[in-house]
Design a protein around this motif. Structure first.
Motif, PDB file in Angstrom:
ATOM      1  N   GLY A 118       0.801  -1.221   0.000  1.00  0.00           N
ATOM      2  CA  GLY A 118       0.000   0.000   0.000  1.00  0.00           C
ATOM      3  C   GLY A 118       0.832   1.268   0.000  1.00  0.00           C
ATOM      4  O   GLY A 118       0.338   2.346   0.316  1.00  0.00           O
ATOM      5  N   ALA A 119       2.116   1.146  -0.356  1.00  0.00           N
ATOM      6  CA  ALA A 119       2.961   2.340  -0.434  1.00  0.00           C
ATOM      7  C   ALA A 119       2.397   3.270  -1.495  1.00  0.00           C
ATOM      8  O   ALA A 119       2.116   2.855  -2.611  1.00  0.00           O
ATOM      9  CB  ALA A 119       4.397   1.948  -0.774  1.00  0.00           C
ATOM     10  N   GLY A 120       2.216   4.515  -1.125  1.00  0.00           N
ATOM     11  CA  GLY A 120       1.646   5.480  -2.053  1.00  0.00           C
ATOM     12  C   GLY A 120       2.432   5.543  -3.348  1.00  0.00           C
ATOM     13  O   GLY A 120       3.657   5.455  -3.334  1.00  0.00           O
ATOM     14  N   ASP A 121       1.739   5.671  -4.466  1.00  0.00           N
ATOM     15  CA  ASP A 121       2.394   5.868  -5.753  1.00  0.00           C
ATOM     16  C   ASP A 121       3.006   7.268  -5.732  1.00  0.00           C
ATOM     17  O   ASP A 121       2.297   8.272  -5.751  1.00  0.00           O
ATOM     18  CB  ASP A 121       1.358   5.750  -6.873  1.00  0.00           C
ATOM     19  CG  ASP A 121       1.988   5.946  -8.253  1.00  0.00           C
ATOM     20  OD1 ASP A 121       3.125   6.466  -8.325  1.00  0.00           O
ATOM     21  OD2 ASP A 121       1.330   5.588  -9.245  1.00  0.00           O
ATOM     22  N   LEU A 122       4.329   7.326  -5.677  1.00  0.00           N
ATOM     23  CA  LEU A 122       4.981   8.631  -5.515  1.00  0.00           C
ATOM     24  C   LEU A 122       4.841   9.499  -6.765  1.00  0.00           C
ATOM     25  O   LEU A 122       4.903  10.719  -6.684  1.00  0.00           O
ATOM     26  CB  LEU A 122       6.461   8.441  -5.149  1.00  0.00           C
ATOM     27  CG  LEU A 122       6.701   7.756  -3.791  1.00  0.00           C
ATOM     28  CD1 LEU A 122       8.191   7.590  -3.526  1.00  0.00           C
ATOM     29  CD2 LEU A 122       6.041   8.525  -2.659  1.00  0.00           C
ATOM     30  N   THR A 123       4.629   8.867  -7.904  1.00  0.00           N
ATOM     31  CA  THR A 123       4.479   9.677  -9.117  1.00  0.00           C
ATOM     32  C   THR A 123       3.132  10.392  -9.120  1.00  0.00           C
ATOM     33  O   THR A 123       2.943  11.374  -9.818  1.00  0.00           O
ATOM     34  CB  THR A 123       4.587   8.816 -10.399  1.00  0.00           C
ATOM     35  OG1 THR A 123       3.491   7.893 -10.418  1.00  0.00           O
ATOM     36  CG2 THR A 123       5.901   8.069 -10.450  1.00  0.00           C
ATOM     37  N   ALA A 124       2.178   9.848  -8.349  1.00  0.00           N
ATOM     38  CA  ALA A 124       0.845  10.443  -8.322  1.00  0.00           C
ATOM     39  C   ALA A 124       0.621  11.265  -7.059  1.00  0.00           C
ATOM     40  O   ALA A 124      -0.404  11.914  -6.912  1.00  0.00           O
ATOM     41  CB  ALA A 124      -0.219   9.345  -8.398  1.00  0.00           C
ATOM     42  N   SER A 125       1.591  11.238  -6.146  1.00  0.00           N
ATOM     43  CA  SER A 125       1.417  11.925  -4.863  1.00  0.00           C
ATOM     44  C   SER A 125       1.327  13.434  -5.045  1.00  0.00           C
ATOM     45  O   SER A 125       2.063  14.014  -5.836  1.00  0.00           O
ATOM     46  CB  SER A 125       2.588  11.591  -3.945  1.00  0.00           C
ATOM     47  OG  SER A 125       2.487  12.357  -2.753  1.00  0.00           O
ATOM     48  N   THR A 126       0.404  14.021  -4.308  1.00  0.00           N
ATOM     49  CA  THR A 126       0.283  15.481  -4.356  1.00  0.00           C
ATOM     50  C   THR A 126       0.742  16.098  -3.039  1.00  0.00           C
ATOM     51  O   THR A 126       0.553  17.288  -2.811  1.00  0.00           O
ATOM     52  CB  THR A 126      -1.189  15.886  -4.609  1.00  0.00           C
ATOM     53  OG1 THR A 126      -2.007  15.227  -3.643  1.00  0.00           O
ATOM     54  CG2 THR A 126      -1.629  15.485  -5.996  1.00  0.00           C
ATOM     55  N   LEU A 127       1.322  15.272  -2.170  1.00  0.00           N
ATOM     56  CA  LEU A 127       1.780  15.793  -0.880  1.00  0.00           C
ATOM     57  C   LEU A 127       2.839  16.860  -1.093  1.00  0.00           C
ATOM     58  O   LEU A 127       3.766  16.648  -1.870  1.00  0.00           O
ATOM     59  CB  LEU A 127       2.393  14.669  -0.038  1.00  0.00           C
ATOM     60  CG  LEU A 127       1.517  13.776   0.811  1.00  0.00           C
ATOM     61  CD1 LEU A 127       2.399  12.929   1.719  1.00  0.00           C
ATOM     62  CD2 LEU A 127       0.528  14.572   1.619  1.00  0.00           C
ATOM     63  N   PRO A 128       2.706  17.996  -0.401  1.00  0.00           N
ATOM     64  CA  PRO A 128       3.755  19.007  -0.492  1.00  0.00           C
ATOM     65  C   PRO A 128       5.012  18.577   0.263  1.00  0.00           C
ATOM     66  O   PRO A 128       4.948  17.689   1.119  1.00  0.00           O
ATOM     67  CB  PRO A 128       3.120  20.244   0.164  1.00  0.00           C
ATOM     68  CG  PRO A 128       2.012  19.743   0.996  1.00  0.00           C
ATOM     69  CD  PRO A 128       1.565  18.420   0.415  1.00  0.00           C
ATOM     70  N   LEU A 129       6.120  19.204  -0.073  1.00  0.00           N
ATOM     71  CA  LEU A 129       7.425  18.846   0.488  1.00  0.00           C
ATOM     72  C   LEU A 129       7.383  18.694   2.004  1.00  0.00           C
ATOM     73  O   LEU A 129       7.867  17.703   2.548  1.00  0.00           O
ATOM     74  CB  LEU A 129       8.466  19.906   0.099  1.00  0.00           C
ATOM     75  CG  LEU A 129       9.871  19.686   0.662  1.00  0.00           C
ATOM     76  CD1 LEU A 129      10.489  18.420   0.103  1.00  0.00           C
ATOM     77  CD2 LEU A 129      10.762  20.883   0.360  1.00  0.00           C
TER      78      LEU A 129
END
Ligand code: HEC
Length: 104
Positions: free
Chosen positions: A54-65
């Motif tokens: 369930g590791a977030g897809d980092l290419t789709a992540s919108t989390l800010p820095l």
């Protein structure tokens, strides 16, 4: 006689002090990509899309820095907290690195 001891002591003290201030360079900030490869690829994959456990897809992540830094530092769900494993500088560097995955 005693002055010889004093000189010896002074020499010893200065060498000791010098040794303390000249501490071996703290493990230099590793290259962010190398840190990512070593610690993150297992779950996130080299391209950030792996999604193991369930590791977030980092290419789709919108989390800010800032939130990435928080999450890498403290972990979340099945993700390991990296405080104590990586230095704050390395965490920020690798967080910035994950931001670059989105554009690939
Ligand atoms: C043990 C597997 C694992 C490892 C190793 C791991 N992660 Fe994660 N990561 C996860 C999981 C699981 C999530 C989703 C957490 C949740 O939201 O519950 C996640 C989420 C994230 C997110 C947030 C994505 C989003 O948009 O929600 C970022 C950023 C992140 N990881 C970066 C990293 C970095 C950088 C490393 C290496 C220092 C790393 N991860 C190592 C499992 C891992």
């Amino acid at each position: 006689m005693i002055w010889k001891l004093l000189v010896l002591f002074a020499l010893f003290a200065s060498v000791t002090l010098w040794a303390c201030t000249d501490k071996p360079a703290a493990p230099s900030v590793r290259d962010a990509a190398a840190v990512y490869t070593q610690y993150c690829v297992l779950c996130h994959g080299a391209d950030g899309r792996r999604g193991l456990n369930g590791a977030g897809d980092l290419t789709a992540s919108t989390l800010p820095l800032e939130q990435r830094i928080q999450q890498i530092t403290h972990g979340k769900g099945l993700m390991t907290p990296y405080a104590g494993i990586l230095t704050p500088e390395e965490i920020e560097a690798v967080a910035r690195y994950t931001l670059t995955l989105a554009s690939q």
